[in-house]
Scaffold this active site. Structure first.
Site, mmCIF file in Angstrom:
data_model
loop_
_atom_site.group_PDB
_atom_site.id
_atom_site.type_symbol
_atom_site.label_atom_id
_atom_site.label_comp_id
_atom_site.label_asym_id
_atom_site.label_seq_id
_atom_site.Cartn_x
_atom_site.Cartn_y
_atom_site.Cartn_z
ATOM 1 N N GLY A 290 0.093 5.487 -4.249
ATOM 2 C CA GLY A 290 -0.532 6.765 -4.588
ATOM 3 C C GLY A 290 0.007 7.892 -3.714
ATOM 4 C CG ASN B 199 -7.473 -2.170 -6.167
ATOM 5 O OD1 ASN B 199 -6.499 -2.909 -6.029
ATOM 6 N ND2 ASN B 199 -7.834 -1.311 -5.217
ATOM 7 N NE ARG C 193 -4.112 6.863 -7.478
ATOM 8 C CZ ARG C 193 -4.044 6.544 -6.178
ATOM 9 N NH1 ARG C 193 -3.808 7.473 -5.286
ATOM 10 N NH2 ARG C 193 -4.228 5.302 -5.790
ATOM 11 C CG ASP D 240 -2.072 0.926 1.115
ATOM 12 O OD1 ASP D 240 -2.348 1.405 -0.005
ATOM 13 O OD2 ASP D 240 -2.706 1.202 2.144
#
Ligand code: FPP
Length: 251
Positions: free
Chosen positions: A36, A81, A46, A33
């Site tokens: 971004g 996603n 991103r 994670d």
């Protein structure tokens, strides 16, 4: 003089960080994670964060393999996603396809066995083909099993397992935990011992929710593109300081 079991530079670094080479986790899962946020902090798009994430993943796969981890499973694209902007979704699909093709030769040379997890029938044809080629080429390799979770959701995996059990015509009294395990996407994989999550969030995000009932979670604030093999080894060292009880009493 003590005989060192160190065989490569990853193991040497691991030992210097206090990792016990005789107790390496068999299966590590990773929620990669923060791509971004990494990009935003630098004023980049991103997708550039995802591209740097690919670079980080390459280093961690090598480190895990050299350390002696037998299974590494990474969350590359969740079933949720798809809700992202279309250009990010398509960019990610293309990036994973390119990575799967670019890395195949090196992974094969390094004896890596590639697996996938998720509703792969729903991903673009080019990516699906790259993944099936990767699995076929590396099917008999005996090194680390590297599993890409793509279009993966833990609840969807349980739904798919139940559908497959019903389709097999089993009666309710024959359904046990072992039955459900046997109908998961990769029934032969052991449960993860350790789950690493980068970028600070303290949640599972629908990743391997059946398999991680007793998995140790290690969260770091480091964003995924900045996550180095050293961070991976530090997470392993943290894991080794935990006491796993599996519901029992441990003196
Ligand atoms: C989460 O960061 C990351 C992803 C949704 C994708 C993970 C993909 C990679 C690491 C790219 C390379 C993968 C392969 C298999 C080559 P985020 O975008 O949710 O970050 P944020 O929470 O900071 O926005």
């Amino acid at each position: 003089m003590a005989v060192s079991a160190v065989q490569n530079s990853t193991q040497a670094l691991a030992e210097s960080l206090g990792v016990d080479l005789s107790r390496v986790p068999e299966h590590v899962a990773v929620i990669m994670d923060g791509n971004g946020r990494w990009a935003k902090a630098k004023g980049f798009a991103r997708l550039l964060g995802h591209r740097e994430g690919y670079r980080a993943l390459r280093g961690v796969l090598l480190a895990a393999s050299e350390l002696g981890v037998r299974y590494l499973t990474v969350y590359a694209f969740s079933a949720e996603n798809w809700r992202r902007p279309k250009d990010e979704v398509m960019g990610l699909m293309k990036l994973i396809e390119t990575a799967a093709r670019e890395e195949l030769r090196v992974m094969h040379q390094n004896n890596v066995r590639v697996h996938v997890s998720g509703r792969i029938s729903e991903v673009p044809d080019g990516l699906r083909k790259a993944l099936t080629d990767g699995m076929a080429t590396t099917a008999t390799n005996t090194g680390i099993t590297f599993t890409l979770a793509i279009n993966y959701g833990g609840r969807a995996e349980i739904v798919d397992a139940v559908k497959s059990i019903v389709a097999a015509g089993l009666s309710p009294e024959d359904v046990t935990e072992e039955t459900i395990q046997a109908h998961l996407y990769n029934p032969g994989h052991p449960d993860p011992d350790l789950m690493v999550r980068t970028a600070g969030e303290m949640r599972w995000s629908n990743f391997l929710i059946w398999q991680s009932a007793y998995t140790e979670l290690v969260v770091t604030d480091v964003t995924w593109p900045d996550f180095k093999p050293q961070h991976f080894l530090e997470a392993v060292e943290t894991f080794q300081r935990r006491t796993r009880k599996f519901g029992a009493v441990v003196e």
